[in-house]
Motif scaffolding. Structure first.
Motif, short mmCIF file in Angstrom:
data_model
loop_
_atom_site.label_atom_id
_atom_site.label_comp_id
_atom_site.label_asym_id
_atom_site.label_seq_id
_atom_site.Cartn_x
_atom_site.Cartn_y
_atom_site.Cartn_z
N VAL A 42 0.79 -1.36 0.08
CA VAL A 42 0.06 0.09 -0.02
C VAL A 42 0.92 1.22 -0.06
O VAL A 42 2.08 1.34 0.27
N THR A 43 0.35 2.50 -0.39
CA THR A 43 1.14 3.65 -0.34
C THR A 43 1.87 4.04 1.01
O THR A 43 1.11 3.76 2.07
N MET A 44 2.65 4.86 1.14
CA MET A 44 3.30 5.57 2.24
C MET A 44 2.05 6.15 2.90
O MET A 44 1.92 6.31 4.03
N THR A 45 1.31 6.91 2.13
CA THR A 45 0.32 7.82 2.63
C THR A 45 -0.63 6.94 3.36
O THR A 45 -1.23 7.38 4.52
N VAL A 46 -1.19 5.80 3.16
CA VAL A 46 -1.98 5.08 3.72
C VAL A 46 -1.38 4.50 5.06
O VAL A 46 -1.80 4.56 6.40
N LEU A 47 -0.15 4.00 5.02
CA LEU A 47 1.05 3.81 6.28
C LEU A 47 0.76 4.86 7.12
O LEU A 47 0.54 4.78 8.59
N MET A 48 0.98 6.09 6.76
CA MET A 48 0.97 7.34 7.68
C MET A 48 -0.38 7.49 8.35
O MET A 48 -0.22 7.85 9.61
N LYS A 49 -1.43 7.32 7.71
CA LYS A 49 -2.57 7.61 8.21
C LYS A 49 -2.71 6.69 9.35
O LYS A 49 -3.44 7.18 10.42
N ILE A 50 -2.48 5.24 9.03
CA ILE A 50 -2.70 4.35 10.09
C ILE A 50 -1.72 4.66 11.35
O ILE A 50 -2.28 4.50 12.49
N CYS A 51 -0.77 4.80 11.00
CA CYS A 51 0.48 5.23 12.13
C CYS A 51 0.09 6.55 13.23
O CYS A 51 -0.20 6.38 14.25
N ASP A 60 6.20 -0.52 13.77
CA ASP A 60 5.18 -1.12 14.77
C ASP A 60 3.94 -1.57 14.06
O ASP A 60 3.14 -2.71 14.56
N VAL A 61 3.98 -1.52 12.82
CA VAL A 61 2.62 -1.96 11.79
C VAL A 61 3.16 -2.88 10.68
O VAL A 61 2.19 -3.69 10.14
N MET A 62 4.32 -2.80 10.39
CA MET A 62 4.85 -3.61 9.11
C MET A 62 6.27 -3.94 9.33
O MET A 62 6.88 -3.40 9.88
N GLU A 63 6.67 -4.94 8.48
CA GLU A 63 8.07 -5.27 8.21
C GLU A 63 8.40 -5.72 6.79
O GLU A 63 7.46 -6.30 6.29
#
Length: 71
Positions: A42-51, A60-63
């Motif tokens: 998924v995009t970095m934007t999505v990961l930033m929203k989750i974080c 803490d959410v992915m590896e």
């Protein structure tokens, strides 16, 4: 290389949070939650929203799972 979101699912369990609640808190679509469940990128934007929603770091959410070396 592959990506794993197992850390995210464990974090949700620790926070007693459901995927639907994550979707709402992070402002992401159900299809993105499905992609995460399938360990798809998924995009970095999505990961930033989750974080931001979980108040945590991306580690803490992915590896990243490295590819096995081919002989």
């Amino acid at each position: 290389m592959a990506v794993s979101y197992n850390k995210l699912w464990k974090l949700l369990i620790d926070k007693k949070m459901k995927k639907k609640e994550l979707q709402s808190a992070a402002g992401i679509s159900a299809s993105l939650v499905t992609k995460l469940g399938r360990d798809e990128p998924v995009t970095m934007t999505v990961l930033m929203k989750i974080c931001n929603a979980l108040k945590c770091d991306i580690s803490d959410v992915m590896e990243i799972i490295p590819d096995e070396p081919k002989d």
